[in-house]
Motif scaffolding. Structure first.
Motif, mmCIF file in Angstrom:
data_model
loop_
_atom_site.group_PDB
_atom_site.id
_atom_site.type_symbol
_atom_site.label_atom_id
_atom_site.label_comp_id
_atom_site.label_asym_id
_atom_site.label_seq_id
_atom_site.Cartn_x
_atom_site.Cartn_y
_atom_site.Cartn_z
ATOM 1 N N LEU A 18 -39.693 114.519 -13.849
ATOM 2 C CA LEU A 18 -40.332 115.811 -13.604
ATOM 3 C C LEU A 18 -39.303 116.935 -13.651
ATOM 4 O O LEU A 18 -39.553 117.989 -14.242
ATOM 5 C CB LEU A 18 -41.045 115.802 -12.252
ATOM 6 N N GLN A 19 -38.146 116.714 -13.044
ATOM 7 C CA GLN A 19 -37.090 117.726 -13.086
ATOM 8 C C GLN A 19 -36.679 118.024 -14.523
ATOM 9 O O GLN A 19 -36.525 119.187 -14.906
ATOM 10 C CB GLN A 19 -35.865 117.251 -12.302
ATOM 11 N N ILE A 20 -36.509 116.976 -15.320
ATOM 12 C CA ILE A 20 -36.107 117.158 -16.719
ATOM 13 C C ILE A 20 -37.201 117.897 -17.487
ATOM 14 O O ILE A 20 -36.921 118.797 -18.285
ATOM 15 C CB ILE A 20 -35.775 115.800 -17.368
ATOM 16 N N ALA A 21 -38.451 117.542 -17.237
ATOM 17 C CA ALA A 21 -39.569 118.193 -17.924
ATOM 18 C C ALA A 21 -39.648 119.681 -17.587
ATOM 19 O O ALA A 21 -40.092 120.491 -18.410
ATOM 20 C CB ALA A 21 -40.879 117.503 -17.561
ATOM 21 N N LEU A 22 -39.197 120.039 -16.391
ATOM 22 C CA LEU A 22 -39.238 121.438 -15.970
ATOM 23 C C LEU A 22 -37.968 122.203 -16.327
ATOM 24 O O LEU A 22 -37.800 123.342 -15.900
ATOM 25 C CB LEU A 22 -39.501 121.518 -14.463
ATOM 26 N N GLY A 23 -37.072 121.568 -17.084
ATOM 27 C CA GLY A 23 -35.919 122.291 -17.603
ATOM 28 C C GLY A 23 -34.565 121.932 -17.035
ATOM 29 O O GLY A 23 -33.573 122.564 -17.383
ATOM 30 N N ALA A 24 -34.488 120.935 -16.164
ATOM 31 C CA ALA A 24 -33.185 120.528 -15.628
ATOM 32 C C ALA A 24 -32.354 119.901 -16.748
ATOM 33 O O ALA A 24 -32.899 119.264 -17.652
ATOM 34 C CB ALA A 24 -33.365 119.524 -14.496
ATOM 35 N N PRO A 25 -31.045 120.077 -16.703
ATOM 36 C CA PRO A 25 -30.213 119.490 -17.763
ATOM 37 C C PRO A 25 -30.185 117.965 -17.676
ATOM 38 O O PRO A 25 -30.172 117.400 -16.584
ATOM 39 C CB PRO A 25 -28.826 120.073 -17.487
ATOM 40 N N VAL A 26 -30.177 117.335 -18.834
ATOM 41 C CA VAL A 26 -30.078 115.876 -18.905
ATOM 42 C C VAL A 26 -28.600 115.520 -18.806
ATOM 43 O O VAL A 26 -27.762 116.120 -19.475
ATOM 44 C CB VAL A 26 -30.683 115.350 -20.222
ATOM 45 N N LEU A 27 -28.266 114.542 -17.978
ATOM 46 C CA LEU A 27 -26.874 114.218 -17.688
ATOM 47 C C LEU A 27 -26.267 113.174 -18.623
ATOM 48 O O LEU A 27 -25.103 112.825 -18.463
ATOM 49 C CB LEU A 27 -26.759 113.741 -16.236
ATOM 50 N N VAL A 28 -27.046 112.665 -19.560
ATOM 51 C CA VAL A 28 -26.548 111.680 -20.524
ATOM 52 C C VAL A 28 -26.988 112.095 -21.923
ATOM 53 O O VAL A 28 -27.886 112.920 -22.086
ATOM 54 C CB VAL A 28 -27.078 110.255 -20.231
ATOM 55 N N GLN A 38 -38.106 108.762 -20.614
ATOM 56 C CA GLN A 38 -37.081 107.917 -21.228
ATOM 57 C C GLN A 38 -35.681 108.377 -20.827
ATOM 58 O O GLN A 38 -34.805 107.553 -20.553
ATOM 59 C CB GLN A 38 -37.227 107.925 -22.754
ATOM 60 N N ALA A 39 -35.480 109.678 -20.767
ATOM 61 C CA ALA A 39 -34.178 110.212 -20.354
ATOM 62 C C ALA A 39 -33.885 109.835 -18.903
ATOM 63 O O ALA A 39 -32.759 109.456 -18.565
ATOM 64 C CB ALA A 39 -34.153 111.725 -20.529
ATOM 65 N N ALA A 40 -34.892 109.915 -18.041
ATOM 66 C CA ALA A 40 -34.708 109.564 -16.632
ATOM 67 C C ALA A 40 -34.394 108.076 -16.474
ATOM 68 O O ALA A 40 -33.561 107.696 -15.648
ATOM 69 C CB ALA A 40 -35.952 109.929 -15.833
ATOM 70 N N ILE A 41 -35.032 107.238 -17.260
ATOM 71 C CA ILE A 41 -34.764 105.798 -17.198
ATOM 72 C C ILE A 41 -33.330 105.507 -17.631
ATOM 73 O O ILE A 41 -32.631 104.706 -17.003
ATOM 74 C CB ILE A 41 -35.783 105.015 -18.050
ATOM 75 N N ILE A 42 -32.871 106.171 -18.680
ATOM 76 C CA ILE A 42 -31.491 105.976 -19.137
ATOM 77 C C ILE A 42 -30.514 106.415 -18.053
ATOM 78 O O ILE A 42 -29.533 105.724 -17.764
ATOM 79 C CB ILE A 42 -31.247 106.737 -20.456
ATOM 80 N N GLU A 43 -30.780 107.557 -17.429
ATOM 81 C CA GLU A 43 -29.922 108.029 -16.341
ATOM 82 C C GLU A 43 -29.916 107.032 -15.184
ATOM 83 O O GLU A 43 -28.873 106.752 -14.603
ATOM 84 C CB GLU A 43 -30.383 109.395 -15.832
ATOM 85 N N PHE A 44 -31.078 106.493 -14.846
ATOM 86 C CA PHE A 44 -31.166 105.530 -13.747
ATOM 87 C C PHE A 44 -30.360 104.273 -14.059
ATOM 88 O O PHE A 44 -29.630 103.767 -13.207
ATOM 89 C CB PHE A 44 -32.625 105.167 -13.473
ATOM 90 N N GLU A 45 -30.493 103.773 -15.275
ATOM 91 C CA GLU A 45 -29.780 102.554 -15.658
ATOM 92 C C GLU A 45 -28.269 102.750 -15.643
ATOM 93 O O GLU A 45 -27.525 101.817 -15.353
ATOM 94 C CB GLU A 45 -30.244 102.089 -17.037
ATOM 95 N N PRO A 50 -28.834 112.230 -9.810
ATOM 96 C CA PRO A 50 -28.373 112.904 -8.591
ATOM 97 C C PRO A 50 -29.432 112.935 -7.485
ATOM 98 O O PRO A 50 -29.749 113.985 -6.939
ATOM 99 C CB PRO A 50 -28.037 114.306 -9.093
ATOM 100 N N ILE A 51 -29.996 111.794 -7.176
ATOM 101 C CA ILE A 51 -31.013 111.686 -6.125
ATOM 102 C C ILE A 51 -30.586 110.555 -5.194
ATOM 103 O O ILE A 51 -30.170 109.497 -5.655
ATOM 104 C CB ILE A 51 -32.405 111.389 -6.726
ATOM 105 N N THR A 52 -30.689 110.783 -3.897
ATOM 106 C CA THR A 52 -30.323 109.750 -2.934
ATOM 107 C C THR A 52 -31.563 109.278 -2.179
ATOM 108 O O THR A 52 -32.552 110.003 -2.069
ATOM 109 C CB THR A 52 -29.297 110.265 -1.915
#
Length: 57
Positions: A18-28, A38-45, A50-52
């Motif tokens: 959701l953050q990425i969809a709303l314009g947050a930068p992708v970290l990978v 898909q971008a969030a899954i790659i970041e998670f893997e 940046p979520i705790t």
């Protein structure tokens, strides 16, 4: 990497997508045409979302 439950994993990936969809930068670097999910899954893997998670004791 910290071991998450399936519910925590779903919540983390969904929130980050959701953050990425709303314009947050992708970290990978993601392939061209990837969806925010898909971008969030790659970041998670890669372990760089940046979520705790705080569990009640």
């Amino acid at each position: 990497m910290f071991r998450y439950t399936r519910f925590e994993k779903a919540r983390i990936i969904g929130a980050r997508a959701l953050q990425i969809a709303l314009g947050a930068p992708v970290l990978v670097d993601v392939p061209e045409g990837s969806t925010p999910l898909q971008a969030a899954i790659i970041e998670f893997e890669k372990g760089i979302i940046p979520i705790t998670v705080i569990r009640p004791s």
